[in-house]
Design an enzyme around this catalytic site. Structure first.
Site, mmCIF file in Angstrom:
data_model
loop_
_atom_site.group_PDB
_atom_site.id
_atom_site.type_symbol
_atom_site.label_atom_id
_atom_site.label_comp_id
_atom_site.label_asym_id
_atom_site.label_seq_id
_atom_site.Cartn_x
_atom_site.Cartn_y
_atom_site.Cartn_z
ATOM 1 N N TYR A 60 -2.498 -0.419 10.331
ATOM 2 C CA TYR A 60 -2.665 -0.991 8.995
ATOM 3 C C TYR A 60 -1.428 -0.761 8.139
ATOM 4 O O TYR A 60 -0.922 -1.689 7.490
ATOM 5 C CB TYR A 60 -3.885 -0.374 8.317
ATOM 6 C CG TYR A 60 -4.053 -0.801 6.875
ATOM 7 C CD1 TYR A 60 -4.629 -2.029 6.564
ATOM 8 C CD2 TYR A 60 -3.637 0.021 5.831
ATOM 9 C CE1 TYR A 60 -4.783 -2.427 5.241
ATOM 10 C CE2 TYR A 60 -3.779 -0.374 4.509
ATOM 11 C CZ TYR A 60 -4.348 -1.595 4.217
ATOM 12 O OH TYR A 60 -4.481 -1.989 2.904
ATOM 13 N N SER A 92 0.844 -1.198 0.000
ATOM 14 C CA SER A 92 0.000 0.000 0.000
ATOM 15 C C SER A 92 0.876 1.243 0.000
ATOM 16 O O SER A 92 1.962 1.248 0.590
ATOM 17 C CB SER A 92 -0.911 0.041 1.228
ATOM 18 O OG SER A 92 -1.603 1.284 1.292
#
Length: 256
Positions: free
Chosen positions: A158, A145
């Site tokens: 996260y 990500s």
């Protein structure tokens, strides 16, 4: 499509919606026999029905990849059986995204996010790679990500899991490359399904203002990159994180 994955088999985790679904559909369109996997059987059945209706090969396997070694090993074994004894491509896409700030994150949430986002793909890869190597090689594609490299005020938990997956990508490339298994990753930017005409803009669109792309990407953008990494066209690509983020991490963003 050109049949770049003809006669290949693939397991795509978390593929009942969004990015995972787009990857599964693209793999099937390129000729692969795909295992669609996720917790929701109804959504999974819809995905494989659409793939089959388009002439592709797909089966659904329900799986709750909670981070336990047993859950990952069980999915690997069922996928091998369903695919005729062989998994050529593994896509570690399944993940969860609770985004509390650091001081309000409780231990259960921490364990859940690391269990699903890091432990599950770790043990799934460990379960799949030996048979890949024995059958002559294979491909592992991880999902990273953009926020693994650009800090944002919320989502430390996260983003740290995605940083872990990008690090594992490089480590696994070194470990498994000599066995004939290529390992790479795709790092998406802000990816959203197309906004319906007249619909309200998504808050994530703000994060892409001022980027070279000027807006969010769609799941298909990630699927195209995954097809390339899975294909023989990327045979010389090892340990690489491919940024599919509209320039978000590589270019200075100028606020409008």
């Amino acid at each position: 499509m050109s049949g770049r994955l003809r006669s290949k088999t693939a397991l795509v985790t978390g593929s009942t919606s969004n990015i995972g679904q787009a990857i599964a559909e693209a793999f099937a369109a390129e000729g692969a026999h795909v295992i669609v996997s996720g917790r929701n059987r109804e959504r999974g059945e819809r995905v494989i029905e659409a793939i089959r209706a388009s002439g592709g090969q797909a089966d659904f396997l329900a799986a709750d990849l909670d981070g336990s070694k047993q859950a990952s090993q069980d999915l690997a074994e069922r996928a091998r059986q369903t695919l005729g004894g062989r998994i050529d491509i593994l896509v570690n896409n399944a993940g969860v995204y609770p985004a509390p700030d650091t001081t309000t994150t409780d231990e259960d949430t921490f364990d859940q996010v690391y269990g699903v986002n890091v432990k599950a793909p770790f043990f799934l890869t460990a379960a799949v790679v030996p048979a890949m190597a024995e059958s002559g090689g294979g491909v592992v594609i991880n999902l990273g990500s953009w926020i693994a490299r650009l800090g944002v005020p919320v989502g430390a938990l996260y983003s740290s899991t995605k940083g872990a997956m990008e690090t594992l990508t490089r480590a696994w490339a070194a470990e498994f490359g000599p066995l004939g298994v290529r390992v790479n990753a795709v790092s998406p930017g802000v990816i959203l399904p197309p906004t319906p005409e007249g619909g309200e803009p998504h808050p994530g669109e703000v994060m892409m203002k001022g980027t070279p792309a000027g807006g969010v990407g769609t799941p298909d953008a990630i699927a195209h990159a995954a097809v390339w990494l899975a294909s023989d066209e990327a045979a010389f690509v090892h340990g690489t994180v491919v940024d599919i983020d509209g320039g978000r991490t590589g270019v200075a963003v100028i606020a409008a």
